[in-house]
Write an enzyme that holds these catalytic residues in place. Structure first.
Site, mmCIF file in Angstrom:
data_model
loop_
_atom_site.group_PDB
_atom_site.id
_atom_site.type_symbol
_atom_site.label_atom_id
_atom_site.label_comp_id
_atom_site.label_asym_id
_atom_site.label_seq_id
_atom_site.Cartn_x
_atom_site.Cartn_y
_atom_site.Cartn_z
ATOM 1 N N ASP A 180 32.419 9.284 -55.822
ATOM 2 C CA ASP A 180 32.857 7.944 -56.232
ATOM 3 C C ASP A 180 32.213 7.497 -57.534
ATOM 4 O O ASP A 180 31.171 8.019 -57.943
ATOM 5 C CB ASP A 180 32.549 6.920 -55.136
ATOM 6 C CG ASP A 180 31.063 6.765 -54.867
ATOM 7 O OD1 ASP A 180 30.372 7.781 -54.730
ATOM 8 O OD2 ASP A 180 30.586 5.603 -54.819
ATOM 9 N N GLU B 227 28.695 6.594 -52.601
ATOM 10 C CA GLU B 227 27.259 6.538 -52.932
ATOM 11 C C GLU B 227 26.923 5.209 -53.577
ATOM 12 O O GLU B 227 25.897 4.588 -53.286
ATOM 13 C CB GLU B 227 26.900 7.704 -53.870
ATOM 14 C CG GLU B 227 25.412 7.890 -54.106
ATOM 15 C CD GLU B 227 24.850 7.060 -55.255
ATOM 16 O OE1 GLU B 227 23.617 6.978 -55.373
ATOM 17 O OE2 GLU B 227 25.634 6.469 -56.039
HETATM 18 ZN ZN ZN Z 1 25.322 8.525 -59.182
HETATM 19 CA CA CA Z 2 25.280 5.443 -60.067
#
Ligand code: ZN
Ligand code: CA
Length: 376
Positions: free
Chosen positions: A81, A142
C-alpha cells in the site's frame, strides 16, 4: 547479475498501479501472478477482512522451496500500500532520479522494496543459485498502522529470519532498534450542568483532563523514550459544564519496560485527576507494536553487514523512532532487520528515488540470499 533496465522498467510499471491503503487488489493480483511465474507457491490470507474501508485484499505470502542450499528459510518483505495522494502516479525519469508529476506521491515507499525482492528472485532463478528456501510477504495497509502485518496469518510464515525493505536511509543502512509503542484513549467523565444557573452541580470534564495533562511527562522523556498527547475533543457550548472529554496520546521507547512505565504513568495521572474531582476516567491502552532490538552479532545483522560489504555498500547500523512491519514480525519471533532502500521525501508529492539505489537494492538482496547460505 541483476538486469538494470528490467529493475527500472518494473519500478516504473508498479508505481503506476494504484494501491492506496485499503485498495491494493490490482497490485496484489499482479504480484501474485509474478510470484507464481517465478515458481513460488502463492497464498493470500484474509487480513483484509479486518479493515473497515476499501476492498478486502489480503497479504500475499509466497514460498519458494529450498533447492539444496544450506541457509535457513529467509523472509523478504515489503508493503503493497501507499499513502495518499497515490492515484494516477505519472513517474518521470530525470537526471538519474525517478519522481512523480508533482500531483501525487511516487510510491517508492514501498514499491522500491517490492521491485528489489522480485529482481532478486529472478536472479536466483536465472542463475539457479542454491538457497534454503525463501518466503516473500507483500503486506497490505502498512500505512494504516501496520494493519496487514498485525493481521497476517502466521501459519503461512515459517521463516524465523528475515528482512523488511522499508526504511528511508541509503542502501546499507540497517535498522536494528525501533521502539515499542502504546497508544491510549482516555474518556474523562464529567457531569453536565447549566454553567450560569447551577455550575456547582456540574463536574467540568475539561478541567479534570487539564489537570491530568498538566501532570503528565511529555515530549522526549529520555534518550530512548518519547510521549505525546495528540488529540483532545469534548464539550458542547459555553453555557454547559462539559460532561465528557476524550484525550488521545501515545508512549514509545526503545526499551519496552520504559514504554510500559510511561503509559502507566499517563494512566495514573488521569486516574488521580478524576479522583480529585470526584469522577472517573475510562483509560484504554492499545499496544501498537513491539520493539526491535537486534544484537550486533545476531544472524540478520551479520548477514546484512557481510552482504553490504560484498556489494560495496557502506553498512551502517541505525535506530529509529518509528514503527514498521519489522516491529510486528520481531514480535512474532521472526528476527528481522529493516533495510534502508533509498526512498526519499516519502509521504510527500516530492518523493523520489535514484535509479542507482533501485539497482543497489536488488544487488544487496541477491547478496543477502547468498550470504545466508554461508554464514549459518
Ligand atoms: Zn513504507
Ligand atoms: Ca511510509
Amino acid at each position: 547479475m541483476v538486469n538494470e533496465n528490467r529493475i527500472i522498467d518494473e519500478f516504473i510499471e508498479l508505481v503506476q498501479v494504484d494501491s492506496e491503503s485499503g485498495a491494493e487488489r490490482q497490485l496484489a493480483d499482479l504480484l501474485k501472478a509474478r510470484l507464481k511465474d517465478l515458481g513460488l507457491e502463492v497464498r493470500e490470507d484474509n487480513a483484509g477482512s479486518f479493515i473497515e474501508v476499501g476492498q478486502t485484499t489480503g497479504n500475499i505470502i509466497g514460498t519458494l522451496p529450498g533447492n539444496g542450499g544450506n541457509g535457513p528459510l529467509l523472509l523478504l518483505s515489503a508493503h503493497m500500500d501507499t499513502v495518499k495522494p497515490g492515484k494516477g502516479v505519472q513517474p518521470r525519469r530525470e537526471n538519474g532520479k525517478i519522481i512523480s508529476s508533482g500531483n501525487t506521491i511516487l510510491g517508492s515507499d514501498d514499491k522500491a522494496g517490492i521491485v528489489a525482492i522480485l529482481e532478486a528472485l529472478r536472479v536466483i532463478k536465472e542463475n539457479q543459485l542454491q538457497h534454503g528456501g525463501i518466503q516473500v510477504a507483500f503486506t497490505i495497509a502498512e500505512e494504516m498502522g501496520l494493519v496487514g502485518a498485525k493481521g497476517l496469518d502466521y501459519n503461512l510464515l515459517q521463516a524465523k529470519l528475515g528482512f523488511v525493505l522499508d526504511s528511508g536511509g541509503a542502501p546499507g543502512e540497517i535498522i536494528i532498534k525501533a521502539p515499542t509503542q502504546y497508544s491510549f484513549t482516555a474518556t474523562v467523565k464529567g457531569k453536565a450542568a447549566h454553567a450560569g444557573i447551577a455550575p456547582e452541580q456540574g463536574i467540568n470534564a475539561i478541567v479534570v483532563a487539564s489537570h491530568a495533562i498538566a501532570n503528565v511527562r511529555l515530549g522526549r522523556i529520555d534518550e530512548e523514550t518519547t510521549a505525546n498527547i495528540g488529540a483532545i475533543s469534548g464539550g458542547l457550548a459555553t453555557n454547559i459544564v462539559p460532561d465528557k472529554v476524550t484525550v488521545e496520546g501515545e508512549a514509545r521507547s526503545l526499551n519496552p519496560v520504559k514504554a510500559k512505565a510511561q503509559i502507566d504513568h499517563m494512566e495514573e495521572e488521569f486516574v488521580k485527576a478524576a479522583a480529585k474531582f470526584g469522577t472517573s476516567v475510562d483509560f484504554n491502552v492499545l499496544k501498537q507494536y513491539d520493539h526491535i532490538n537486534l544484537a550486533a552479532d545476531s544472524l540478520p545483522v551479520r548477514i546484512a553487514l557481510k552482504a553490504a560489504e560484498s556489494v560495496d555498500l557502506k553498512p551502517h547500523l541505525a535506530q529509529t523512532g518509528g514503527g514498521s512491519d519489522a516491529n510486528v514480525f520481531n514480535g512474532k519471533g521472526i528476527a528481522c532487520a529493516n533495510l534502508g532502500i533509498g526512498m526519499s521525501k516519502v509521504h510527500t508529492t516530492e518523493e523520489f528515488i535514484t535509479e542507482e539505489h533501485l539497482i543497489q537494492n536488488a544487488k544487496f538482496i541477491v547478496e543477502i540470499i547468498k550470504v545466508t547460505q554461508e554464514i549459518v
